[in-house]
Scaffold this motif. Structure first.
Motif, PDB file in Angstrom:
ATOM      1  N   ASN A  49     -14.179 -84.250 -42.428  1.00  0.00           N
ATOM      2  CA  ASN A  49     -15.004 -84.995 -43.640  1.00  0.00           C
ATOM      3  C   ASN A  49     -14.306 -86.188 -43.889  1.00  0.00           C
ATOM      4  O   ASN A  49     -15.013 -87.190 -44.196  1.00  0.00           O
ATOM      5  N   GLU A  50     -13.030 -86.258 -44.084  1.00  0.00           N
ATOM      6  CA  GLU A  50     -12.198 -87.383 -44.558  1.00  0.00           C
ATOM      7  C   GLU A  50     -12.582 -88.662 -43.347  1.00  0.00           C
ATOM      8  O   GLU A  50     -12.560 -89.614 -43.688  1.00  0.00           O
ATOM      9  N   LEU A  52     -14.840 -88.795 -41.227  1.00  0.00           N
ATOM     10  CA  LEU A  52     -16.499 -89.178 -41.257  1.00  0.00           C
ATOM     11  C   LEU A  52     -16.544 -90.203 -42.736  1.00  0.00           C
ATOM     12  O   LEU A  52     -17.333 -91.093 -42.686  1.00  0.00           O
ATOM     13  N   LEU A  69      -8.667 -73.963 -35.228  1.00  0.00           N
ATOM     14  CA  LEU A  69      -8.619 -73.967 -36.684  1.00  0.00           C
ATOM     15  C   LEU A  69      -9.520 -73.228 -37.090  1.00  0.00           C
ATOM     16  O   LEU A  69     -10.856 -73.909 -36.932  1.00  0.00           O
ATOM     17  N   ALA A  70      -9.586 -72.102 -37.902  1.00  0.00           N
ATOM     18  CA  ALA A  70     -10.607 -71.374 -38.534  1.00  0.00           C
ATOM     19  C   ALA A  70     -11.863 -71.244 -37.729  1.00  0.00           C
ATOM     20  O   ALA A  70     -12.902 -71.337 -37.922  1.00  0.00           O
ATOM     21  N   ASP A 116     -20.484 -76.796 -39.841  1.00  0.00           N
ATOM     22  CA  ASP A 116     -19.580 -75.431 -39.790  1.00  0.00           C
ATOM     23  C   ASP A 116     -18.182 -75.878 -40.531  1.00  0.00           C
ATOM     24  O   ASP A 116     -17.455 -75.152 -40.799  1.00  0.00           O
ATOM     25  N   LYS A 118     -17.312 -78.488 -42.190  1.00  0.00           N
ATOM     26  CA  LYS A 118     -17.081 -79.477 -43.312  1.00  0.00           C
ATOM     27  C   LYS A 118     -16.335 -78.834 -44.428  1.00  0.00           C
ATOM     28  O   LYS A 118     -15.629 -79.589 -45.279  1.00  0.00           O
ATOM     29  N   ASP A 119     -16.092 -77.329 -44.528  1.00  0.00           N
ATOM     30  CA  ASP A 119     -15.318 -76.920 -45.652  1.00  0.00           C
ATOM     31  C   ASP A 119     -13.903 -77.000 -45.150  1.00  0.00           C
ATOM     32  O   ASP A 119     -13.001 -76.378 -46.161  1.00  0.00           O
ATOM     33  N   ILE A 120     -13.577 -77.327 -44.247  1.00  0.00           N
ATOM     34  CA  ILE A 120     -11.940 -77.101 -43.725  1.00  0.00           C
ATOM     35  C   ILE A 120     -11.568 -78.308 -44.332  1.00  0.00           C
ATOM     36  O   ILE A 120     -11.590 -79.482 -43.993  1.00  0.00           O
ATOM     37  N   PRO A 121     -10.386 -78.174 -45.110  1.00  0.00           N
ATOM     38  CA  PRO A 121      -9.549 -79.292 -45.802  1.00  0.00           C
ATOM     39  C   PRO A 121      -8.693 -80.141 -45.079  1.00  0.00           C
ATOM     40  O   PRO A 121      -8.278 -79.475 -43.780  1.00  0.00           O
TER      41      PRO A 121
END
Lengths: 163, 81
Positions: A49-50, A52, A69-70, A116, A118-121
């Protein structure tokens, strides 16, 4: 010892997770970023996200080592010569310079994958803490968390004006 | 960027992060599954994706460098990083 405050966020099942805010600077990026502090992660990474959010051409960043990851696979695309700045509890700037930091670039860039992941920080990992001699205090039951460094950083250059 | 600019941006972002953390459960009900842009303790935009969010906030004249981008996962999603 100087402290960098973190915040606690009840992400999953009302369990608290520690987040810290920093400002990333590089030749192409100037950005405030929130990252989870994860001592179980060997790497410090910027989330998809960052990346993007910078509007950098992510399709040209599918390079580097791959990591899982995840449940997703990513390239660790290295962004070179970056600065990471933190604000201490006393209003000073704690600055570090890194030769590189990794961005999580999915091996697939289709719409479903991007949704999918987008919630990974972003993650502040073990590497960053060790290289910068930073300790991490986390007491979830008392809701206290912060980063702490032994010595004043070499690059403490700026303090907020007192009013 | 000058250190004083970074420090000012960090002060705002830190307060925004704290605000988001404190309001997380409340915001989760309204913004589940969304990507949020946060500045000065306000949601300045929300969208399905980061790209869509950037289009929304840039139309409002927001500088994305000073914007915190956060997501609120669906309630039935858990992560073991």
């Amino acid at each position: 010892m100087p402290k960098i405050p973190c915040s606690l966020r009840a992400l999953v099942g009302k369990r608290y997770f520690p987040f810290v805010t920093f400002f990333l600077t590089s030749s192409h990026i100037n950005k405030a970023i929130d990252a989870i502090v994860d001592t179980g992660s060997p790497y410090t990474v910027l989330s998809t996200n960052e990346i993007l959010g910078t509007r950098l051409p992510i399709h040209t960043m599918q390079k580097g080592e791959t990591v899982a990851l995840a449940g997703h696979r990513f390239f660790r695309y290295l962004i070179n010569n970056v600065g990471m700045s933190f604000r201490t509890e006393t209003g000073e700037l704690f600055k570090t310079k890194l030769s590189s930091v990794a961005a999580l670039v999915p091996t697939k860039l289709d719409k479903k994958t991007l949704n999918d992941v987008k919630d990974i920080p972003s993650i502040i990992g073990h590497d960053f803490l060790e290289e910068n001699k930073i300790a991490f205090y986390f007491n979830p039951s008392a809701k206290i968390t912060y980063l702490e460094y032994d010595a004043p950083p070499v690059n403490t250059l700026c303090r907020e004006p007192t009013t | 960027m000058q250190d004083s600019e970074i420090l000012e941006a960090l002060k705002v972002a830190q307060e925004d992060s704290k605000w988001f953390s404190e309001k997380y459960e409340q915001l989760q009900t309204k913004y589940e599954g969304r990507v949020l842009g946060i500045k000065n303790k306000n949601i300045v935009g929300d969208a399905e994706s980061v790209e869509e969010l950037l289009n929304i906030v840039q139309k409002k004249g927001e500088d994305t460098a000073y914007l915190l981008i956060e997501t609120i996962p669906a309630k039935d999603v858990s992560f073991i990083l």
